[in-house]
Design a protein around this motif. Structure first.
Motif, PDB file in Angstrom:
ATOM      1  N   UNK A  87       0.932  -1.172   0.020  1.00  0.00           N
ATOM      2  CA  UNK A  87       0.015  -0.059   0.006  1.00  0.00           C
ATOM      3  C   UNK A  87       0.857   1.047   0.019  1.00  0.00           C
ATOM      4  N   UNK A  88       0.341   2.344   0.082  1.00  0.00           N
ATOM      5  CA  UNK A  88       0.965   3.744   0.129  1.00  0.00           C
ATOM      6  C   UNK A  88       1.642   4.219   1.242  1.00  0.00           C
ATOM      7  N   UNK A 121       1.272   0.420  -8.249  1.00  0.00           N
ATOM      8  CA  UNK A 121       0.022   0.040  -8.754  1.00  0.00           C
ATOM      9  C   UNK A 121      -1.126  -0.641  -7.854  1.00  0.00           C
ATOM     10  N   UNK A 122      -1.630   0.293  -7.210  1.00  0.00           N
ATOM     11  CA  UNK A 122      -2.592   0.138  -6.129  1.00  0.00           C
ATOM     12  C   UNK A 122      -4.006  -0.432  -6.891  1.00  0.00           C
ATOM     13  N   UNK A 162      -4.495   6.550   0.474  1.00  0.00           N
ATOM     14  CA  UNK A 162      -3.028   6.933   1.031  1.00  0.00           C
ATOM     15  C   UNK A 162      -2.930   5.953   2.315  1.00  0.00           C
ATOM     16  N   UNK A 163      -3.890   5.478   2.846  1.00  0.00           N
ATOM     17  CA  UNK A 163      -3.832   4.788   3.983  1.00  0.00           C
ATOM     18  C   UNK A 163      -3.621   3.312   3.932  1.00  0.00           C
ATOM     19  N   UNK A 164      -3.782   2.580   4.903  1.00  0.00           N
ATOM     20  CA  UNK A 164      -3.544   1.167   4.947  1.00  0.00           C
ATOM     21  C   UNK A 164      -4.737   0.678   4.119  1.00  0.00           C
ATOM     22  N   UNK A 165      -4.370  -0.467   3.050  1.00  0.00           N
ATOM     23  CA  UNK A 165      -5.142  -1.246   2.245  1.00  0.00           C
ATOM     24  C   UNK A 165      -4.800  -2.370   2.040  1.00  0.00           C
ATOM     25  N   UNK A 169      -0.196  -7.214  -1.665  1.00  0.00           N
ATOM     26  CA  UNK A 169      -0.039  -8.399  -2.398  1.00  0.00           C
ATOM     27  C   UNK A 169       1.002  -9.082  -3.115  1.00  0.00           C
ATOM     28  N   UNK A 170       0.876 -10.085  -3.644  1.00  0.00           N
ATOM     29  CA  UNK A 170       1.729 -10.564  -4.545  1.00  0.00           C
ATOM     30  C   UNK A 170       0.766 -11.083  -5.774  1.00  0.00           C
TER      31      UNK A 170
END
Length: 216
Positions: free
Chosen positions: A108-109, A151-152, A157-160, A165-166
């Motif tokens: 995440x970001x 590449x979200x 901008x928060x936790x997601x 992931x992979x």
């Protein structure tokens, strides 16, 4: 008296005008496309027909097994749901012994770009190590690319969790693989032919006497 414009001057002007678009970019950026030799490799795959096989196998892989696993915040360890998904991936991969796979790591970001790239790569390597523990040869697996936070799936901008992931994808074929099709590959090709033959299409009948066409 006007001086004649030399051929060298004209050539220089033409050269500068042709390069204007890449003037502020790294040398070779217009042909590299992110990895040394990628354009040449892509051309080889297209001309040998392997590109379509890779695309079709990738779609089949993503349709038949979970190609994505997720991670806890700032962690690269696998939980039980991730291990379950990877066991399914390993069982599928074992059916195609001449196919290579690549594992992409994402975050995440939250955090710096450099840290997230490192974390994404650690996640990808964790997945590769687990697939190896399930009997997959390490020579068939790559964990060389990390997209970090770039590449979200969910733009935030928060936790997601869905961004942490992979993703496992078909990347190509092993060098020196037999050119003949074994039973598994033959079945795969047959299914592709059947699918393409049953896709809806227009039939055009030409009436030579009337000089007109009729669509059905």
């Amino acid at each position: 008296m006007r001086k004649p414009i030399t051929l060298l001057t004209v050539s220089a002007v033409m050269g500068l005008s042709a390069c204007t678009g890449d003037f502020h970019r790294e040398a070779g950026a217009s042909i590299d496309e992110g990895g040394f030799g990628n354009p040449t490799m892509n051309n080889h795959l297209v001309h040998t027909g392997q590109r379509n096989q890779i695309i079709n196998l990738s779609r089949q892989f993503a349709a038949e097994v979970p190609s994505t696993v997720n991670f806890a915040f700032n962690r690269a360890e696998l939980d039980e749901s991730a291990r379950t998904a990877l066991r399914q991936q390993a069982a599928w991969i074992q059916q195609y012994p001449y196919v290579r796979f690549r594992v992409y790591g994402h975050t995440d970001k939250v955090g710096s770009d450099s840290y997230n790239r490192s974390l994404g790569l650690r996640r990808a390597r964790t997945v590769v190590n687990y697939l190896v523990s399930q009997g997959i040869s390490r020579s068939r697996l790559e964990a060389v690319v990390s997209f970090g936070e770039t590449q979200p799936l969910i733009v935030t901008e928060g936790r997601e969790r869905r961004n942490r992931r992979t993703v496992t994808e078909v990347s190509g074929f092993l060098k020196g693989r037999p050119q003949r099709l074994d039973g598994k590959y033959a079945l795969f090709q047959y299914e592709e032919y059947i699918t393409s033959a049953t896709e809806p299409h227009d039939t055009v009948i030409i009436d030579e006497n009337a000089g007109q066409t009729e669509e059905r």
